[in-house]
Design an enzyme around this catalytic site. Structure first.
Site, PDB file in Angstrom:
ATOM      1  N   VAL A 229      87.708  38.202 -50.983  1.00  0.00           N
ATOM      2  CA  VAL A 229      88.057  37.761 -52.338  1.00  0.00           C
ATOM      3  C   VAL A 229      89.192  36.745 -52.266  1.00  0.00           C
ATOM      4  O   VAL A 229      90.166  36.933 -51.530  1.00  0.00           O
ATOM      5  CB  VAL A 229      88.498  38.963 -53.205  1.00  0.00           C
ATOM      6  N   HIS A 230      89.071  35.673 -53.048  1.00  0.00           N
ATOM      7  CA  HIS A 230      90.188  34.744 -53.186  1.00  0.00           C
ATOM      8  C   HIS A 230      91.349  35.493 -53.842  1.00  0.00           C
ATOM      9  O   HIS A 230      91.140  36.291 -54.762  1.00  0.00           O
ATOM     10  CB  HIS A 230      89.780  33.558 -54.056  1.00  0.00           C
ATOM     11  N   PRO A 231      92.604  35.264 -53.398  1.00  0.00           N
ATOM     12  CA  PRO A 231      93.729  35.991 -53.998  1.00  0.00           C
ATOM     13  C   PRO A 231      93.780  35.899 -55.524  1.00  0.00           C
ATOM     14  O   PRO A 231      94.117  36.882 -56.198  1.00  0.00           O
ATOM     15  CB  PRO A 231      94.950  35.324 -53.357  1.00  0.00           C
ATOM     16  N   GLY A 233      91.304  35.719 -57.422  1.00  0.00           N
ATOM     17  CA  GLY A 233      90.161  36.424 -57.987  1.00  0.00           C
ATOM     18  C   GLY A 233      90.297  37.927 -57.911  1.00  0.00           C
ATOM     19  O   GLY A 233      89.416  38.660 -58.355  1.00  0.00           O
TER      20      GLY A 233
END
Length: 338
Positions: A229-231, A233
């Site tokens: 996961v993108h931070p 997101g």
């Protein structure tokens, strides 16, 4: 007070600003006036429709600061992913090969282009003002969609999915895209995602390899991105994970971000929300925080309220709350504890 409501055409200028501020990879929120206008009009038509099953409708919501008349976020429900064109993703599963002569069986993880998730309801377009990250209002922006599904269940599928934005660095570089997609398109990750938002992911997906991609053959930096996961997101991921969504064997086509899945009937806010009668209260009560909505369609509204409420009892709401919800004393409301 902040309230969630359906988008209106007059929201276009502010919505475009939200699009400019949104995370790279949120392709359902393009920074393009014509595309956003079409999205708003399609949403208005969906709320105004008499649909009795999940079709091509998309329901777009905005989070508005009522005092300042300023948008602080947005989120969306697509009733049916892949209704008009395949909804492509990558299936991440073991590919097993066997040699009877050598008595060897070996499994290798492989990514395969598929559209297995077509037909599910899709949550997308989540974007919240940075100042609201971690707040009850951020929860409302995501979870009020689920109360809307609970109130209008016939319009949605038996399962719900959402794609969480995958990892990219501070320069917008995606190691997964650079290792895979870039070999089939002479485009950087940011530009590929932009084109998906402006046009369709199908035209890009159809140029991707249709044979299995063996994960061990990818660079380690790309392998590490699968399901990551993108931070920025993480907020969206955590809210839905608490709702009972789980990761599965599917990842995003471009950045390998995880896909979350849940049976509609098992989602916490759908399974456990309750309806009750609203009662005008002269003063605000103290107690627990609740997400409260009406069960309307085009007039759908949701707010966060601190209430001293017990199941089976009327819901005490002051005049400002009633007005924000577009309901009156004696109207039915739906609520779930935050």
């Amino acid at each position: 007070m902040l309230a969630l409501r359906p988008v209106q055409l007059t929201d276009l200028p502010q919505l475009q600003q939200l699009a400019r501020d949104s995370l790279v990879g949120v392709t359902s929120l393009p920074d393009d006036t014509a595309q956003l206008r079409d999205k708003i009009l399609a949403s208005c038509a969906s709320f105004d429709s008499e649909a009795q099953s999940n079709g091509q409708e998309n329901y777009f919501f905005v989070l508005e600061d009522l005092a300042e008349q300023r948008l602080r976020g947005c989120s969306e429900i697509l009733a049916t992913a892949g209704f008009s064109e395949p909804f492509y993703s990558l299936r991440n599963r073991m590919f097993t090969s066997t040699s009877r002569e050598l008595n060897i069986q070996h499994g290798v993880p492989a990514l395969s282009l598929c559209h297995d998730l077509s037909g599910h309801t899709l949550l997308r377009g989540f974007h919240v003002d940075a100042a609201l990250v971690g707040s009850a209002q951020a929860q409302m922006l995501s979870r009020a969609r689920l109360l809307f599904i609970a109130a209008h269940a016939k319009r949605f599928a038996d399962a719900v999915i959402t794609e969480i934005v995958g990892y990219s660095d501070e320069n917008g570089q995606s190691p997964f895209w650079d290792a895979l997609g870039k070999h089939f398109f002479d485009l950087p990750y940011v530009e590929a995602e932009r084109l998906c938002g402006l046009q369709s992911r199908s035209f890009l997906a159809e140029l991707m390899p249709h044979y299995p991609i063996y994960v061990p053959m990818l660079p380690q930096s790309a392998q590490d991105c699968i399901g990551k996961v993108h931070p920025d997101g993480q907020e969206a991921f955590d809210i839905l994970e608490r709702e009972g969504f789980e990761t599965n064997s599917y990842v995003d086509l471009f950045d390998a971000g995880p896909t979350l899945y849940a049976r509609t009937s098992n989602i916490h806010s759908i399974a456990h929300s309750q309806t009750a009668v609203a009662r005008l209260s002269a003063t605000r009560t103290s107690g627990g925080q609740y997400l409260v909505s009406n069960d309307l369609l085009l007039g759908y509204r949701a707010i966060v309220a601190e209430l001293d409420w017990l199941p089976g009892q009327p819901v005490p709401l002051d005049a400002q709350m009633l007005e924000a919800l577009h309901v009156k004393d004696g109207s039915q409301v739906r609520l779930i504890a935050l």
